[in-house]
Design a protein around this motif. Structure first.
Motif, short mmCIF file in Angstrom:
data_model
loop_
_atom_site.label_atom_id
_atom_site.label_comp_id
_atom_site.label_asym_id
_atom_site.label_seq_id
_atom_site.Cartn_x
_atom_site.Cartn_y
_atom_site.Cartn_z
N ALA A 96 93.49 -6.90 75.59
CA ALA A 96 94.21 -7.74 76.56
C ALA A 96 94.96 -8.86 75.87
O ALA A 96 96.05 -9.24 76.31
CB ALA A 96 93.22 -8.33 77.57
N ASP A 99 87.76 -4.88 75.11
CA ASP A 99 88.70 -5.09 76.23
C ASP A 99 89.48 -6.39 76.04
O ASP A 99 90.68 -6.46 76.31
CB ASP A 99 87.95 -5.15 77.57
CG ASP A 99 87.41 -3.79 77.99
OD1 ASP A 99 87.78 -2.77 77.37
OD2 ASP A 99 86.62 -3.74 78.95
N ASN A 100 88.78 -7.40 75.59
CA ASN A 100 89.43 -8.69 75.41
C ASN A 100 90.46 -8.65 74.28
O ASN A 100 91.55 -9.21 74.39
CB ASN A 100 88.35 -9.74 75.11
CG ASN A 100 88.90 -11.14 75.19
OD1 ASN A 100 89.53 -11.50 76.18
ND2 ASN A 100 88.69 -11.92 74.14
N MET A 101 90.13 -7.93 73.23
CA MET A 101 91.07 -7.77 72.12
C MET A 101 92.35 -7.07 72.59
O MET A 101 93.46 -7.53 72.30
CB MET A 101 90.41 -6.94 71.01
CG MET A 101 91.34 -6.56 69.87
SD MET A 101 90.56 -5.36 68.76
CE MET A 101 90.55 -3.87 69.78
N LEU A 138 92.27 -8.68 63.09
CA LEU A 138 92.59 -7.71 64.16
C LEU A 138 94.09 -7.60 64.37
O LEU A 138 94.63 -6.51 64.59
CB LEU A 138 91.90 -8.11 65.47
CG LEU A 138 90.36 -8.01 65.46
CD1 LEU A 138 89.78 -8.58 66.74
CD2 LEU A 138 89.90 -6.57 65.25
N ARG A 170 90.87 -6.45 83.54
CA ARG A 170 90.49 -7.80 83.15
C ARG A 170 90.10 -8.62 84.37
O ARG A 170 89.12 -9.36 84.36
CB ARG A 170 91.67 -8.45 82.44
CG ARG A 170 91.21 -9.56 81.59
CD ARG A 170 92.31 -10.11 80.72
NE ARG A 170 91.65 -10.88 79.68
CZ ARG A 170 92.20 -11.91 79.07
NH1 ARG A 170 93.43 -12.27 79.37
NH2 ARG A 170 91.53 -12.56 78.17
N SER A 184 84.32 -7.29 73.98
CA SER A 184 85.17 -7.73 72.87
C SER A 184 86.32 -6.75 72.66
O SER A 184 87.43 -7.15 72.31
CB SER A 184 84.36 -7.93 71.59
OG SER A 184 84.00 -6.70 71.02
N VAL A 236 95.04 -2.56 81.78
CA VAL A 236 94.39 -3.73 81.17
C VAL A 236 94.36 -4.97 82.06
O VAL A 236 93.28 -5.55 82.24
CB VAL A 236 95.01 -4.00 79.77
CG1 VAL A 236 94.64 -5.38 79.25
CG2 VAL A 236 94.52 -2.93 78.79
N PHE A 266 82.15 -6.20 64.77
CA PHE A 266 82.69 -5.69 66.02
C PHE A 266 84.01 -6.39 66.31
O PHE A 266 84.26 -7.45 65.74
CB PHE A 266 81.70 -5.89 67.18
CG PHE A 266 81.41 -7.34 67.50
CD1 PHE A 266 80.39 -8.03 66.85
CD2 PHE A 266 82.17 -8.03 68.46
CE1 PHE A 266 80.12 -9.38 67.14
CE2 PHE A 266 81.92 -9.37 68.75
CZ PHE A 266 80.90 -10.04 68.08
N PRO A 267 84.90 -5.88 67.14
CA PRO A 267 84.81 -4.54 67.76
C PRO A 267 85.39 -3.46 66.86
O PRO A 267 86.16 -3.76 65.95
CB PRO A 267 85.70 -4.71 69.00
CG PRO A 267 86.76 -5.68 68.58
CD PRO A 267 86.10 -6.60 67.58
#
Lengths: 379, 379
Positions: A372, A368-370, B321, B361, A366, B357, B250-251
């Motif tokens: 990205a 890494d995805n955020m 976020l 990914r 989560s 990134v 999270f995160p």
């Protein structure tokens, strides 16, 4: 070979079922300064070892692992423990490092245990298996799970102590002349790949071909092979395969990471003074950190260059991955039935993986995805 | 303090723009055995250091980093270089390790550079910043990017050499009494969090509260705080916060990992024989591998236990976020305008991240995602 002294991290959090491998020393076993050394003068012996690498010295990443080990061991012992490195083929053939260390042709060797799949498939759990662990998970299984203790039981029959000594990270699925749209496209395909991947691919009708990386370009050009799986952009770039096989597939389902190892002859190890044994373990660990950092820092730019030169990035379709997974599961089942040690390692690694995956997906995934999706330019 | 000797890995692949920090030694600088040591007898001096930890010794993960350093340094020097550890508060207050090492109240300290955000926000690039790097990326930036060289320029003004010494992995977003459905839900919220996160949260109308972790339970129970961000399941479990704040978010957008550091007084370091300097660098690296392995091995089971006890896992909504990211960008801009060193570190880290990134990914992300969707029981 019974009383293999301690080397790596802590005792595993859950002791392995097999008691044959001694647990690494607990912190309280360190001798206090007052007990361990004479009061005035300390004579540390000179030790010179020979190391055979499975890798040619043109490989700036894989070969560098052995150079790191030699460098740090020398530095921390004030030049008293030195290691001379022989690149692949100089003294020992790349696929014979296991045997050379076993019989002490050399004192130690730097290699990847996947190379010995045909000798003993269970050795691959020391390196990479299909649909296995990523780098962090492999480090955790070796360091805090059963990985190191169980693989040491396995290596004991070769008179070898194994130390994790380098990681590549998740590998690419390789360079293909044609496209892979269905699992049938693998049938009849001549593929250069690593040991366990070869075995799985042959179950899907492909024809594995074993050639050195240096010959990959010509082999693709001349149609001796249709696909070549090597490592990732940073290493693959040197082979220039994009010119003869543009389709660059991912993910490399056979290696979420490749762990390299320093194989150490147990007799040679037992002759070392204890501080030199620790030096070796610490040097291998630093070599691991350096190697994964070199790959992580080098891969993004290398990939960019490859794409600008014409490499076509393609994901294996999900049904193809599913077929590869099913073939892998069938292979695991067959090999487990034949070899109790294989089964023990397989069960341990996969139980560990099945706990890791949902946690990693939530926490690391989560984050890494955020980054990205929010953090990139233009997002 | 100008001639800071080499310690960690290789020279960075791209040398940093600022020439003040000397590049780590290249392998060819290692003295050959024949040059470096006297022929017959070698007297290695006894060295005893004092280390102040920022962490209480009940913390089996964070505190263990210092124990690892002391253990490996002693082992590899045959007990001649010993380090006595003082837990948080014993000799030095947890937030004053920087100052204590600077003035050599102790020779070295184990801490997280985020603790000194109020003293010098740029120090956080040695630990964690919002929307920054994950563990592998941080290791790569420190080891092969500009991270270590640039942070050493920063620490030079404190007379300190910093060594990476532990990683937590991606952190959780913390325990909340109520739900966070929109960014307005942060307004007026009393939150315990780390330095840089506190600063960003206050820009969004929250009220940061600085209390020790040991007081978090009572503070939540009595309404002194509404939310507590600590680390992740393995550490958080000990605080039992699920009883007084069930929503576990999270995160943790402020820490894709937290890098801990060993701060070493430069004068103390320069007095060390060269092999002991290497011992220190190698020990810190092994402490890092052990710590991340302990977290990775321990977090999945801890999370399962917490959920079975009533913890409710919740993802921060994407607009929340986004608001946190915008507030972080505003903070970065403001701090960069005030402090050229902050700007230099920010630009370097974020340029590195933006290359990492997309590669991560594709390679790591696609492998992890494949295993999560194909490889799990019942999939």
């Amino acid at each position: 070979a019974q009383d293999v002294p301690a080397v790596l991290p802590d005792a595993p959090s859950e002791p392995p079922a097999t008691p044959a491998a001694p647990a690494p020393a607990a912190p309280q076993d360190i001798p206090a300064a007052t007990q361990s050394a004479p009061a005035v003068v300390h004579e540390a012996p000179r030790v010179s070892w020979r190391l055979a690498s499975s890798f040619p010295n043109e490989s700036p990443t894989l070969f560098a692992g052995a150079e790191d080990v030699a460098r740090y061991v020398a530095e921390v012992t004030d030049g008293r423990f030195t290691i001379e490195i022989f690149p692949a083929g100089d003294l020992v053939q790349p696929g014979q490092v296991l045997e050379a260390v076993q019989h002490r042709v050399v004192d130690c060797g730097h290699t990847a245990s996947t190379r010995y799949f045909d000798t003993d498939p269970a050795l691959c759990f020391d390196a990479a298996v299909p649909f296995g662990l990523n780098t962090r998970q492999m480090n955790a299984w070796m360091n805090q799970g059963e990985g190191l203790a169980l693989t040491r039981v396995l290596f004991d029959k070769y008179g070898i102590l194994n130390f994790p000594c380098g990681y590549t990270g998740a590998q690419m699925g390789g360079w293909f002349r044609g496209e892979i749209k269905t699992v049938d496209d693998l049938r009849g395909l001549k593929v250069k790949a690593g040991g366990f991947a070869r075995h799985v691919l042959s179950r899907l009708g492909a024809t594995p071909v074993d050639i050195p990386a240096a010959e990959a370009y010509t082999a693709l050009e001349q149609g001796v092979v249709d696909a070549v799986a090597w490592i990732g952009p940073y290493d693959d770039e040197r082979l220039a395969l994009y010119k003869v096989a543009r389709n660059y597939y991912f993910p490399g389902w056979w290696a979420g990471t490749l762990q390299l190892s320093l194989y150490v002859n147990q007799g040679a190890y037992e002759e070392l003074p204890k501080p030199y044994q620790t030096a070796l373990a610490l040097a291998c660990n630093m070599a691991s950190s350096n190697m994964i950092a070199r790959y992580d820092a080098g891969n993004p730019d290398a990939l960019r260059r490859l794409v600008s030169l014409g490499a076509q990035l393609k994901a294996f379709p999900k049904p193809v991955l599913q077929a590869c997974q099913e073939a892998s599961l069938a292979a695991y089942k067959e090999l487990s039935a034949k070899d109790p040690m294989f089964k023990k390692l397989y069960d341990s690694m996969m139980a560990f993986r099945d706990k890791q995956v949902p946690w990693f997906r939530m926490a690391e995934g989560s984050f890494d995805n955020m980054v990205a999706t929010l953090g990139q330019p233009g997002a």
